[in-house]
Motif scaffolding. Structure first.
Motif, PDB file in Angstrom:
ATOM      1  N   GLY A  87       0.806  -1.208   0.000  1.00 34.23           N
ATOM      2  CA  GLY A  87       0.000   0.000   0.000  1.00 34.23           C
ATOM      3  C   GLY A  87       0.842   1.263   0.000  1.00 34.23           C
ATOM      4  N   SER A  88       1.950   1.241   0.736  1.00 40.04           N
ATOM      5  CA  SER A  88       2.845   2.402   0.759  1.00 40.04           C
ATOM      6  C   SER A  88       3.716   2.443  -0.500  1.00 40.04           C
ATOM      7  CB  SER A  88       3.727   2.359   2.014  1.00 40.04           C
ATOM      8  OG  SER A  88       4.427   1.121   2.116  1.00 40.04           O
ATOM      9  N   ALA A  89       4.136   1.283  -0.986  1.00 38.49           N
ATOM     10  CA  ALA A  89       4.961   1.249  -2.197  1.00 38.49           C
ATOM     11  C   ALA A  89       4.199   1.740  -3.417  1.00 38.49           C
ATOM     12  CB  ALA A  89       5.477  -0.168  -2.439  1.00 38.49           C
ATOM     13  N   ALA A  90       2.896   1.474  -3.477  1.00 33.99           N
ATOM     14  CA  ALA A  90       2.103   1.956  -4.603  1.00 33.99           C
ATOM     15  C   ALA A  90       2.143   3.472  -4.695  1.00 33.99           C
ATOM     16  CB  ALA A  90       0.660   1.477  -4.469  1.00 33.99           C
ATOM     17  N   GLN A  91       2.281   4.130  -3.546  1.00 35.31           N
ATOM     18  CA  GLN A  91       2.316   5.593  -3.528  1.00 35.31           C
ATOM     19  C   GLN A  91       3.710   6.149  -3.791  1.00 35.31           C
ATOM     20  OE1 GLN A  91      -0.015   7.304  -0.113  1.00 35.31           O
ATOM     21  NE2 GLN A  91      -0.227   5.147   0.443  1.00 35.31           N
ATOM     22  N   ALA A  92       4.742   5.399  -3.429  1.00 38.11           N
ATOM     23  CA  ALA A  92       6.107   5.934  -3.513  1.00 38.11           C
ATOM     24  C   ALA A  92       6.887   5.437  -4.719  1.00 38.11           C
ATOM     25  CB  ALA A  92       6.874   5.581  -2.237  1.00 38.11           C
ATOM     26  N   LEU A  93       6.607   4.234  -5.200  1.00 41.49           N
ATOM     27  CA  LEU A  93       7.463   3.614  -6.216  1.00 41.49           C
ATOM     28  C   LEU A  93       6.873   3.619  -7.615  1.00 41.49           C
ATOM     29  CD1 LEU A  93       8.793   0.513  -4.237  1.00 41.49           C
ATOM     30  CD2 LEU A  93       9.770   2.812  -4.396  1.00 41.49           C
ATOM     31  N   LEU A  94       5.546   3.515  -7.719  1.00 39.14           N
ATOM     32  CA  LEU A  94       4.930   3.487  -9.042  1.00 39.14           C
ATOM     33  C   LEU A  94       4.831   4.896  -9.612  1.00 39.14           C
ATOM     34  CD1 LEU A  94       2.018   0.930  -8.519  1.00 39.14           C
ATOM     35  CD2 LEU A  94       4.260   0.526  -9.538  1.00 39.14           C
ATOM     36  N   PRO A  95       4.890   5.044 -10.937  1.00 41.50           N
ATOM     37  CA  PRO A  95       4.667   6.360 -11.543  1.00 41.50           C
ATOM     38  C   PRO A  95       3.363   6.959 -11.030  1.00 41.50           C
ATOM     39  CG  PRO A  95       5.418   4.808 -13.193  1.00 41.50           C
ATOM     40  CD  PRO A  95       5.186   4.006 -11.940  1.00 41.50           C
ATOM     41  N   VAL A  96       3.384   8.247 -10.762  1.00 42.30           N
ATOM     42  CA  VAL A  96       2.316   8.870 -10.001  1.00 42.30           C
ATOM     43  C   VAL A  96       0.951   8.739 -10.664  1.00 42.30           C
ATOM     44  CG1 VAL A  96       2.653  11.145 -11.027  1.00 42.30           C
ATOM     45  CG2 VAL A  96       1.711  10.967  -8.721  1.00 42.30           C
TER      46      VAL A  96
END
Length: 350
Positions: A87-96
């Motif tokens: 859930g946190s990686a989706a916000q920080a690692l994936l293109p916005v």
């Protein structure tokens, strides 16, 4: 300064999908693959987490709360950690703007994508909740996120296999048929009630995200988001699990043949199942134990459709991610699906 692109978005993609694949393989896919052979050989996947071998849960007490929280925590802690990481990686690692492109539309396509993406996850409702939080923070549509949330549980292929070997394939078919309607129908309905104002606000938030996402420091940002998410979600989750563990005897009375196929019992068990919290596939041994004690198939059908998809803790975890009317609609609809499941189990002579 306009910083619409990350320096190396490919690294974010690779890291996210490696975590997802390795985590799901270790926490979900391999254990469930092995458990399927156990279910086929023994027609059981363990004791009921609700009451063990007893005919009723223990009386409300601190001990009952702690005992349930301990057993439940051992069953789900790895999946919860994985859910928080993703859930946190989706916000920080994936293109916005990736999540918004895949799940942000209010047409049925976003609902279909959310439901299909949920199937490999096989998370329980509470462990899927942090991922849903992350998706909503990246402007996934309400319907797409709801389909992902519900699909993790009611369309879980491993649970359907366990159910077939333990309860019978007629129960799996009932779950799958109503589950498809629940996941995709509710997701579509939720998208239909999004107001034009809410859609405009989502577009504005996405534009702000695209324009202000830093170009570097993804790992530091990931750890910061992970910490904030854990501090916000985990304490309330633990408190509610403790309360439900203590209140088991109030939600689920003495199980015996008196709990028959009367509509009152079907509705009562549908409500109780919607409130209570269980680990993935926990409904299978619960229903098996209750049927062995003489409970009617109607209340069992209600629990089949209400125990997995949502719970009081998972709804609380998502209270900031959806408008209250959306969560109220989903909750009422899950109860309704439980009643329909119970009535169908009676009508089809399960």
């Amino acid at each position: 300064m306009n910083t619409t692109r990350q320096n190396n978005p490919a690294m974010g993609w690779i890291t996210f999908f490696l975590i997802a694949a390795a985590g799901l393989f270790y926490v979900k896919w391999l254990p469930y693959y092995n458990r399927a052979f156990v279910a086929a050989a023994t027609h059981s996947i363990g004791q009921s987490i609700l009451m063990g071998k007893a005919a009723s849960p223990p009386s409300p007490s601190i001990s009952a709360a702690l005992d349930y929280a301990w057993v439940y925590g051992k069953a789900i802690w790895q999946a919860m950690v994985l859910g928080l990481l993703l859930g946190s990686a989706a916000q920080a690692l994936l293109p916005v703007n990736w999540v918004a492109k895949a799940l942000g539309r209010t047409e049925f396509g976003s609902v279909a994508a959310g439901g299909l993406l949920s199937i490999p996850g096989m998370m329980c409702t509470c462990c899927a909740a942090p991922i849903v939080v992350g998706l909503r923070e990246r402007q996934a549509s309400a319907g797409g996120a709801i389909a992902f949330w519900l699909g993790n549980t009611v369309l879980n292929p491993a649970t359907l296999v366990f159910m077939g070997f333990v309860l019978g394939w007629n129960w799996s078919a009932l779950r799958l048929a109503l589950g498809l309607l629940m996941v995709f129908g509710l997701g579509y309905l939720v998208n239909r009630i999004v107001t034009p104002k809410e859609a405009e606000e989502a577009e504005a938030r996405l534009a702000t995200l695209v324009g202000n996402t830093p170009t570097s420091g993804a790992f530091t940002r990931w750890m910061r988001i992970l910490w904030r998410m854990s501090v916000r979600l985990v304490p309330e989750y633990i408190v509610l699990v403790l309360l439900l563990g203590a209140a088991r005897a109030w939600l689920f009375p003495q199980i015996d043949p008196q709990i028959d196929n009367h509509l009152i019992w079907i509705v009562a068990l549908a409500v109780a199942g919607t409130i209570f919290v269980i680990p993935t596939a926990g409904e299978v041994p619960i229903i098996q134990a209750m049927l062995s004690l003489g409970m009617g198939v109607g209340p069992a059908g209600a629990l089949l459709m209400t125990l997995p998809p949502i719970s009081a803790p998972s709804v609380a975890m998502l209270a900031r991610s959806f408008p209250p009317r959306v969560l109220a609609l989903v909750t009422a609809s899950v109860v309704a699906f439980g009643v329909i499941g119970g009535l169908l189990a009676v009508a089809l002579r399960f």
